[in-house]
Design an enzyme around this catalytic site. Structure first.
Site, short mmCIF file in Angstrom:
data_model
loop_
_atom_site.label_atom_id
_atom_site.label_comp_id
_atom_site.label_asym_id
_atom_site.label_seq_id
_atom_site.Cartn_x
_atom_site.Cartn_y
_atom_site.Cartn_z
N ASP A 117 -5.23 -2.70 4.72
CA ASP A 117 -5.16 -2.33 6.09
C ASP A 117 -6.47 -2.28 6.33
O ASP A 117 -7.43 -2.55 7.17
CB ASP A 117 -4.52 -0.94 6.41
CG ASP A 117 -5.06 0.16 5.44
OD1 ASP A 117 -5.49 -0.50 4.08
OD2 ASP A 117 -4.60 0.61 5.40
N ASP A 139 -9.12 -5.43 1.67
CA ASP A 139 -8.03 -6.07 1.52
C ASP A 139 -8.36 -7.65 2.26
O ASP A 139 -6.69 -7.68 1.57
CB ASP A 139 -6.85 -5.05 2.42
CG ASP A 139 -6.59 -3.90 1.29
OD1 ASP A 139 -6.15 -3.89 0.14
OD2 ASP A 139 -6.20 -2.86 2.29
N ASP A 170 1.20 -1.31 -0.22
CA ASP A 170 -0.47 -0.36 0.10
C ASP A 170 0.75 2.09 0.14
O ASP A 170 1.78 1.35 0.38
CB ASP A 170 -0.63 -0.09 1.32
CG ASP A 170 -2.07 -0.81 1.02
OD1 ASP A 170 -2.89 -1.21 0.19
OD2 ASP A 170 -2.60 -0.99 2.24
#
Length: 840
Positions: free
Chosen positions: A758, A762, A456
């Site tokens: 997070d 996901d 990310d």
């Protein structure tokens, strides 16, 4: 040997191994000296099947209870409800009007009738001596009284095994048992023939050796079990936001008590049984209890929230009614026995090695014993005493047998598979100090062979401490000075535009501005929400006043697929207005009007669209994350069941949020590249922002490609196979884009992939990856549940540290195997040669 291992032991994977494969490799390990010790840290399949059967039974019972309650609900509205409930004396004496069993039966049975008898959620709150807005009192005396009556939010755990249990297990070693029998016979025969103490030397020597092996083994295993217990305790650290004494605070779920008001949002785990107080669009995933994958709507009509379930969408306030072993989840946990973690591929292969060497060792031990006995027979034949046998001869044969057994003890590397566990456990402990909590043993091992990391951007490569630095309102771009406030900025905006902007900021948000202890203003929410709310306060806005001025009718929380969130409010002067906020390009595409320099709503012409698009690109090229705010009037009639409109909006403005890069990220990316690990950035941000940060980090190189999610989605499998190796940045990606990328890297390109995430969305990518890395600070409980490693400080440098430890595990085990096999081979050759050449 390598071919044999690959054929028989390679079907056990790091994740999601089939039960058949786990059963199969165990059957192949026929020669095991101590099964209890060899298979202690592997999955207990019989207990796992038993637990699954109990879980299914409980789920069926619970499903029936829910269906019965739903059927009963249809008849309740026409009944005259009367209460026959009597409050127990000890409960009334403590200042409460309802006992824990009655509370448990209401939520567990979804009993609407009982809930109405007790006055609904407000009545239950009153009987629990709590306030729906302020929560319970934090007076220690009152908290203790509440704990005495209702219990604490902890589940009964199986007691830790003591040191002597491990001693007893170590004694179960077959070869040690045989040696113990040899020692006993040696003592009896030796003392009978040579007397005490001379005749006891050999027997006592064997006994001392056995005791030394047993206590060293037991001490090692006991320390290891304590280490696993510490790690298990860390895994269970979950905090929730509660209201107590009128103030919001974060506390551990183990400190929750009935009467607490808990604030839940998307991705949270429900920490106890309770009742819905207020909220929007709440969908609960109850599959952990009922086995049903379809999410359940929770609202005022169906207010029951159950411990262990997950918030799939929306946000709400919950009144805690039942905690600990009285909850549905607690009762389920009480009946289940732990099945253990699946084995890691390295453990399985080393079990195979130990089995092969064990068979070789046994063969050499038998041959050695035969050669030595044959030597004794030959000597007695030469001496002519082969018909007369004395106690000394019997003792000599016993010594030969003891030597053969000792060869098996030395030659068979029973500690080989456990060496993996010890090495992994040590690495887990060290990684804990380096801010990485490993949830599954296999992750340590797999991370050492990772070839690709899909990371990310926000919070991992950047600090996740966001502030609004620039804003474009009413066709004017201005910088925001956070240190001095923005009175000049606010005063330059027309009053009508300022009113709309503040209304949008304070109503269309998943965050909240609260007054904490010491009369301090605190902003709660995600970093993005916090930055926007802080901007609103700097403009001179009043959060509470804005919230009270209009009534929120419907909320659509932020969605990673749509990349936006929306809210419908009822205006004080009548009518409804929609406020929308999200990814700039997406929101701007839904607008057909904008606010001009005078704050007037005018049609969005080509010049204005070009100006706004240039602003978005300008902000993005400066590594600013951009968000667009928009609104729309929708007349006097709106149903809460109707969807929020997707077009026809008025663009209020665009804000640019700065999220600085974490220190050390550039160096960590360079280390990964030099170690043969490819780092890819996968983000939902604008492609220009993503490229700017990726270049700054060293992820995006001249040979790399940056692509957007929508373009990536349109590619065929053949095109993806050629394209994916070159992709270094994927922007505006949806969770399924991330999942597709990971799947292709693993299956088509055969890479070992680590993925960071997070959010709740996901979870599929984290589950699909070889190693799922969830963020400990920004991560939701759903993401953490799907992950193998939790990065406690949300830092990319920590991921690199995990990879280093993974590789060190391999190196350590490699050294141990080399040492073990060298010792074993030398021991076998020396003993066998000695026996053959000298007969001793």
């Amino acid at each position: 040997m390598e071919n044999y291992l690959n054929e028989n032991f390679s079907d056990v994977k790091a994740k999601n191994t089939s039960e058949e494969a786990l059963q199969r490799w165990r059957k192949l390990c026929g020669f095991v000296k101590n099964r209890k010790r060899r298979f202690r840290f592997t999955a207990n399949l019989s207990k796992r099947f038993e637990a699954e059967a109990i879980r299914r039974s409980n789920q069926e019972k619970f499903r029936v209870a829910v269906l019965v309650s739903q059927a009963a609900l249809q008849f309740i509205h026409g009944l005259n409800l009367s209460s026959e409930y009597t409050v127990p004396e000890e409960v009334a004496a403590s200042g409460f009007q309802i006992c824990p069993d009655e509370l448990g039966s209401i939520v567990e049975g979804h009993d609407i009738k009982k809930l109405k008898v007790h006055g609904g959620v407000e009545g239950i709150a009153e009987k629990l001596s709590t306030s729906i807005t302020d929560g319970i009192s934090t007076s220690e005396h009152l908290l203790n009284r509440r704990k005495e009556i209702y219990g604490i939010n902890k589940f009964t755990e199986s007691p830790a095994r003591g040191f002597w249990v491990y001693v007893w297990e170590a004694l179960h070693d077959m070869t040690l048992m045989i040696l113990a029998v040899c020692a006993l016979v040696s003592l009896v025969v030796g003392i009978a023939t040579e007397g005490w103490p001379k005749g006891a030397h050999d027997g006592l020597g064997i006994v001392m050796s056995i005791l030394l092996v047993v206590f060293v083994t037991a001490t090692s295993d006991y320390k290891q079990s304590l280490q696993f217990k510490d790690l298990d305790r860390e895994k269970k650290k979950i905090t929730v936001q509660v209201a107590r004494n009128g103030f919001r605070r974060k506390i551990s779920i183990y400190d929750l008590l009935p009467g607490d008001i808990v604030h839940l949002c998307m991705g949270d785990q429900v920490p106890a049984d309770g009742l819905f107080v207020s909220g929007f669009s709440v969908l609960i995933n109850e599959s952990s209890l009922t086995g049903e994958s379809e999410p359940v709507n929770v609202n005022a009509l169906n207010p029951f929230l159950l411990s262990g379930t997950k918030v799939q969408n929306g946000s709400c306030k919950m009144l805690v009614t039942t905690v600990g072993m009285r909850t549905q989840w607690g009762k389920l946990m009480a009946t289940l026995s732990e099945g253990g973690d699946d084995e890691t591929p390295l453990q399985v292969k080393l079990n195979g090695v130990a089995t092969i060497i064990g068979k070789i060792g046994l063969f050499f031990a038998v041959v050695t014993f035969a050669v030595m006995v044959q030597g004794l027979f030959t000597r007695k034949l030469q001496e002519g005493t082969h018909w007369t046998w004395s106690g000394d001869d019997a003792l000599e044969i016993l010594e030969f047998f003891a030597i053969a057994v000792t060869i098996v003890v030395v030659a068979v590397p029973e500690g080989l598979p456990l060496a993996v566990t010890l090495s992994l456990a040590f690495a887990m402990k060290k990684m804990m100090n380096d801010k990485a909590l490993v949830r599954h043993l296999a992750a340590c091992e797999t991370m050492g062979s990772a070839t690709s990391i899909c990371s990310d951007k926000t919070g991992t490569l950047t600090t996740n401490h966001m502030t609004v630095l620039k804003a474009c309102i009413c066709e004017e771009i201005k910088e925001v000075d956070n240190s001095k406030g923005t009175p000049a900025f606010g005063s330059s905006i027309p009053a009508s535009a300022s009113k709309l902007l503040l209304q949008s900021i304070f109503n269309n948000t998943g965050g909240e501005v609260v007054i904490g202890e010491g009369n301090k203003t605190e902003i709660l929410g995600t970093p993005t929400e916090t930055a926007i709310l802080e901007f609103g306060l700097l403009l001179g806005g009043d959060f509470q006043a804005e919230r009270q001025a209009s009534k929120i009718v419907k909320v659509e929380p932020f969605n990673s697929v749509k990349k936006q969130m929306g809210v419908v409010i009822e205006l004080p002067e009548g009518g409804f207005r929609v406020h929308c906020k999200g990814a700039s390009e997406i929101i701007l595409a839904a607008c057909d009007k904008f606010l001009n320099s005078n704050g007037e709503v005018v049609p969005l012409n080509e010049a204005a669209v070009n100006h706004l698009n240039e602003t978005i690109e300008k902000f993005a090229s400066e590594a600013l994350r951009t968000l667009c705010l928009a609104c729309m009037e929708i007349g006097n009639e709106f149903s809460a069941d109707a969807p929020i409109p997707t077009e026809g909006y008025t663009c209020i403005g665009i804000v640019g949020i700065k999220d600085p890069m974490r220190p050390g990220v550039k160096e960590s990316v360079a280390i990964c590249r030099s170690a043969g690990i490819t780092v890819r950035m996968v983000t939902g941000d604008n492609i220009n922002t993503a490229k700017a940060i990726a270049r700054e980090c060293g992820i995006l190189t001249d040979n790399g490609i940056a692509i957007e999610g929508p373009e990536f989605r349109e590619k065929s499998d053949e095109e993806l196979s050629k394209l994916i190796p070159k992709i270094q940045v994927m922007a505006r990606s949806s969770p399924m884009d991330k999942h597709t990328l990971v799947k292709h890297l693993r299956t088509t390109l055969g890479e070992v992939v680590a993925v960071t995430g997070d959010g709740t969305n996901d979870a599929p990518a984290l589950h699909e990856a070889d190693i799922g890395l969830a963020m400990g600070i920004a991560g939701t409980e759903v993401a953490k549940e799907s992950a193998d490693v939790i990065i406690l400080d949300d830092n990319f440098s920590t991921i690199v540290t995990v990879a280093k430890w993974g590789r060190s595990v391999y190196i350590n085990i490699q050294k141990f195997v080399q040492f073990q096999l060298t010792v074993n081979v030398v021991a076998l050759i020396v003993n066998f040669s000695s026996a053959c050449l000298t007969g001793k």
